[in-house]
Motif scaffolding. Structure first.
Motif, PDB file in Angstrom:
ATOM      1  N   THR A   1      45.461  30.410  45.183  1.00 52.49           N
ATOM      2  CA  THR A   1      46.021  31.583  44.500  1.00 52.49           C
ATOM      3  C   THR A   1      47.545  31.546  44.495  1.00 52.49           C
ATOM      4  N   VAL A   2      48.091  30.352  44.369  1.00 48.13           N
ATOM      5  CA  VAL A   2      49.551  30.225  44.370  1.00 48.13           C
ATOM      6  C   VAL A   2      50.183  30.973  43.195  1.00 48.13           C
ATOM      7  N   VAL A   3      49.410  31.144  42.140  1.00 43.99           N
ATOM      8  CA  VAL A   3      49.940  31.837  40.965  1.00 43.99           C
ATOM      9  C   VAL A   3      50.316  33.293  41.293  1.00 43.99           C
ATOM     10  N   LEU A   4      49.776  33.812  42.383  1.00 42.12           N
ATOM     11  CA  LEU A   4      50.113  35.196  42.752  1.00 42.12           C
ATOM     12  C   LEU A   4      51.589  35.358  43.115  1.00 42.12           C
ATOM     13  N   TYR A   5      52.226  34.258  43.541  1.00 43.90           N
ATOM     14  CA  TYR A   5      53.656  34.352  43.847  1.00 43.90           C
ATOM     15  C   TYR A   5      54.454  34.592  42.557  1.00 43.90           C
ATOM     16  N   HIS A   6      53.956  34.046  41.472  1.00 41.64           N
ATOM     17  CA  HIS A   6      54.565  34.324  40.169  1.00 41.64           C
ATOM     18  C   HIS A   6      54.413  35.824  39.867  1.00 41.64           C
ATOM     19  N   GLU A   7      53.238  36.365  40.128  1.00 38.69           N
ATOM     20  CA  GLU A   7      53.016  37.796  39.865  1.00 38.69           C
ATOM     21  C   GLU A   7      53.909  38.657  40.761  1.00 38.69           C
TER      22      GLU A   7
ATOM     23  N   GLN B   1      36.754  44.775  51.923  1.00 40.12           N
ATOM     24  CA  GLN B   1      37.021  44.050  50.670  1.00 40.12           C
ATOM     25  C   GLN B   1      38.362  43.347  50.589  1.00 40.12           C
ATOM     26  N   ILE B   2      39.356  43.847  51.315  1.00 41.01           N
ATOM     27  CA  ILE B   2      40.708  43.319  51.088  1.00 41.01           C
ATOM     28  C   ILE B   2      40.816  41.845  51.511  1.00 41.01           C
ATOM     29  N   PRO B   3      41.424  40.993  50.659  1.00 44.76           N
ATOM     30  CA  PRO B   3      41.607  39.587  51.043  1.00 44.76           C
ATOM     31  C   PRO B   3      42.813  39.456  51.982  1.00 44.76           C
ATOM     32  N   TYR B   4      42.558  39.532  53.300  1.00 48.97           N
ATOM     33  CA  TYR B   4      43.623  39.636  54.300  1.00 48.97           C
ATOM     34  C   TYR B   4      44.641  38.501  54.209  1.00 48.97           C
ATOM     35  N   GLU B   5      44.128  37.265  54.092  1.00 49.47           N
ATOM     36  CA  GLU B   5      45.034  36.111  54.159  1.00 49.47           C
ATOM     37  C   GLU B   5      46.033  36.153  52.995  1.00 49.47           C
ATOM     38  N   ILE B   6      45.521  36.456  51.820  1.00 53.06           N
ATOM     39  CA  ILE B   6      46.385  36.488  50.636  1.00 53.06           C
ATOM     40  C   ILE B   6      47.428  37.596  50.754  1.00 53.06           C
TER      41      ILE B   6
ATOM     42  N   PHE C   1      56.312  49.434  50.774  1.00 51.13           N
ATOM     43  CA  PHE C   1      55.393  48.928  49.754  1.00 51.13           C
ATOM     44  C   PHE C   1      54.117  48.391  50.392  1.00 51.13           C
ATOM     45  N   ILE C   2      53.003  48.715  49.767  1.00 49.81           N
ATOM     46  CA  ILE C   2      51.704  48.239  50.257  1.00 49.81           C
ATOM     47  C   ILE C   2      51.096  47.365  49.161  1.00 49.81           C
ATOM     48  N   ILE C   3      50.803  46.125  49.499  1.00 46.25           N
ATOM     49  CA  ILE C   3      50.135  45.270  48.515  1.00 46.25           C
ATOM     50  C   ILE C   3      48.652  45.618  48.494  1.00 46.25           C
ATOM     51  N   VAL C   4      48.180  45.965  47.320  1.00 42.92           N
ATOM     52  CA  VAL C   4      46.748  46.236  47.152  1.00 42.92           C
ATOM     53  C   VAL C   4      46.228  45.316  46.052  1.00 42.92           C
ATOM     54  N   THR C   5      44.949  45.023  46.128  1.00 42.40           N
ATOM     55  CA  THR C   5      44.391  44.068  45.167  1.00 42.40           C
ATOM     56  C   THR C   5      43.195  44.669  44.458  1.00 42.40           C
ATOM     57  N   SER C   6      43.021  44.206  43.249  1.00 43.40           N
ATOM     58  CA  SER C   6      41.812  44.554  42.522  1.00 43.40           C
ATOM     59  C   SER C   6      41.176  43.236  42.094  1.00 43.40           C
ATOM     60  N   LEU C   7      39.896  43.083  42.383  1.00 45.98           N
ATOM     61  CA  LEU C   7      39.220  41.825  42.084  1.00 45.98           C
ATOM     62  C   LEU C   7      38.601  41.890  40.702  1.00 45.98           C
ATOM     63  N   VAL C   8      38.898  40.864  39.905  1.00 43.68           N
ATOM     64  CA  VAL C   8      38.378  40.838  38.525  1.00 43.68           C
ATOM     65  C   VAL C   8      37.469  39.621  38.361  1.00 43.68           C
ATOM     66  N   ASN C   9      36.610  39.658  37.368  1.00 48.39           N
ATOM     67  CA  ASN C   9      35.640  38.575  37.199  1.00 48.39           C
ATOM     68  C   ASN C   9      36.192  37.375  36.439  1.00 48.39           C
ATOM     69  N   ASP C  10      37.258  37.575  35.675  1.00 48.84           N
ATOM     70  CA  ASP C  10      37.868  36.485  34.916  1.00 48.84           C
ATOM     71  C   ASP C  10      38.549  35.509  35.891  1.00 48.84           C
ATOM     72  N   VAL C  11      38.212  34.224  35.823  1.00 46.39           N
ATOM     73  CA  VAL C  11      38.806  33.265  36.767  1.00 46.39           C
ATOM     74  C   VAL C  11      40.299  33.039  36.530  1.00 46.39           C
ATOM     75  N   ALA C  12      40.767  33.444  35.351  1.00 50.89           N
ATOM     76  CA  ALA C  12      42.210  33.329  35.092  1.00 50.89           C
ATOM     77  C   ALA C  12      42.874  34.709  35.143  1.00 50.89           C
TER      78      ALA C  12
ATOM     79  N   PHE D   1      38.396  33.643  43.748  1.00 54.23           N
ATOM     80  CA  PHE D   1      39.440  33.088  44.613  1.00 54.23           C
ATOM     81  C   PHE D   1      39.896  34.066  45.694  1.00 54.23           C
ATOM     82  N   ALA D   2      39.166  35.160  45.866  1.00 59.35           N
ATOM     83  CA  ALA D   2      39.651  36.231  46.737  1.00 59.35           C
ATOM     84  C   ALA D   2      39.912  35.764  48.168  1.00 59.35           C
ATOM     85  N   ARG D   3      39.159  34.780  48.640  1.00 58.49           N
ATOM     86  CA  ARG D   3      39.335  34.329  50.037  1.00 58.49           C
ATOM     87  C   ARG D   3      40.036  32.986  50.129  1.00 58.49           C
TER      88      ARG D   3
END
Lengths: 100, 264
Positions: B166-172, B86-91, B109-120, B159-161
């Motif tokens: 997913t540039v907004v993730l840099y903000h996160e 499941q993990i989006p490796y590239e991201i 630190f380990i980056i882990v992701t949770s996939l949500v259905n909301d596109v935003a 956007f998982a792949r």
């Protein structure tokens, strides 16, 4: 029982929980509260500023030093049970500060 | 038996199920595997503690086992979405690269992701990454050391792949870096301190601060000044504003104009 809804509340809740453990006689928790109390003391005495105090417990340190600077300025290294209880009371009243 | 204790036993049973399900998880790296092994050990210690103390007071439950079970659930929620399949490796690789610039050492630190259905649905959950209090508590109570922290990032499943989208993730990620060092909290406190002290009153910087942080205007104009530690709505708004501003600047280092291209 109150729940934490923000990071700020979470920090206060952990610190309060550690203080309650100290007051229950679990002395190993003294090592967890002491660094926060030490930094609150140094901030109250203006021997450290906000850029120098620890990241861990930052909100709690600032709150304590501002809430009762006189108490923290005069605090000795060896804290009594009364001191821990007083600090816990200060932390408990921060609920109204956060939710104000 | 108190109501709180009964709820704790129900939560314990749910945690046991979640732990059993997670035993089948396969990860791409050993830190996640080791983290999960620690979770299993923690669960066993919490279970033993609860069973050995039939008459736990409510405050003891909330100060200890309930908190630790919440931690297990939260960790598993993200680990379950970060398995080999499941993990989006590239991201994760891109974010880890960015994280290296600001953290030393970064490999705790380990980056882990949770996939949500909301596109935003981009967001960062700081609960497991920042607070040493939680880990100190677990170590003090059970003697279990978690060598790694999970940096939890939520992103839309769609956007998982697609790591260009997913540039907004840099903000996160910026929120994580800010929280890790309390950067903006310190700066914000300092600004309020200077305003209260009067240092800024004849300073052209004050007008600039007002223009950047309109939420502070009523605080600046108030007489007498509210206590800095009083988390009133004005200074909380300006604190959040400043944090978002910082995260946009942080992200801009990496994404440049890419976020605009995404909108085209």
């Amino acid at each position: 029982m109150l729940y934490s809804h923000s990071h700020q509340e979470q920090s206060f809740d952990y610190f309060a929980s550690f203080l309650r453990n100290v007051l229950r006689g679990e002395n190993q928790y003294k090592a967890l509260v002491q660094p926060v109390i030490d930094d609150a003391k140094l901030l109250a005495r203006q021997e450290k500023d906000v850029f120098k105090i620890a990241n861990q417990g930052f909100d709690v340190i600032v709150y304590l030093a501002q809430k009762d600077p006189e108490f923290f300025t005069g605090l000795n290294r060896d804290l009594s049970e009364k001191d821990y209880q007083y600090i816990l009371d200060l932390i408990t009243t921060q609920r109204e500060v956060i939710s104000a | 038996m108190s109501y709180t204790k009964e709820l704790l036993l129900v939560q314990l049973a749910h945690a046991k199920q979640a732990i059993d399900r997670a035993r089948n998880n396969r990860y791409s790296d050993t830190p996640k595997q080791r983290y999960q092994e620690r979770l299993v050990l923690l669960f066993e210690r919490v279970e033993a503690f609860v069973m050995a103390n039939p008459a736990l007071e409510d405050t003891v439950i909330y100060d200890g086992p309930k908190n630790h079970l919440d931690f297990i659930f939260k960790s598993l929620e993200f680990l379950d979405s970060s398995t080999l399949n499941q993990i989006p490796y590239e991201i994760v690789a891109c974010l880890t690269h960015a994280m290296k610039d600001s953290l030393d050492p970064y490999d705790n630190f380990i980056i882990v992701t949770s996939l949500v259905n909301d596109v935003a649905g981009f967001s960062y959950d700081r609960w497991l990454a920042i607070d040493d209090d939680l880990y100190n508590d677990i170590n003090t109570k059970y003697g279990i050391v978690f060598e790694h922290r999970l940096v939890q990032i939520n992103l839309p499943r769609t956007f998982a792949r697609d790591y260009f989208a997913t540039v907004v993730l840099y903000h996160e990620l910026g929120h994580f870096i800010d929280a890790k060092y309390s950067l903006i909290s310190r700066a914000h406190y300092f600004i309020l301190y200077l305003i209260n002290e009067g240092t800024y009153y004849n300073d052209p910087q004050l007008a600039e601060i007002k223009s950047f942080l309109p939420g502070l205007t009523s605080y600046i104009d108030a007489s007498p000044k509210p206590e800095i530690i009083k988390a009133n709505s004005e200074n909380q708004m300006s604190l959040r504003h400043l944090k978002e501003y910082f995260c946009d600047l942080f992200a801009a280092q990496y994404v440049d104009n890419t976020s605009n291209q995404l909108l085209i």
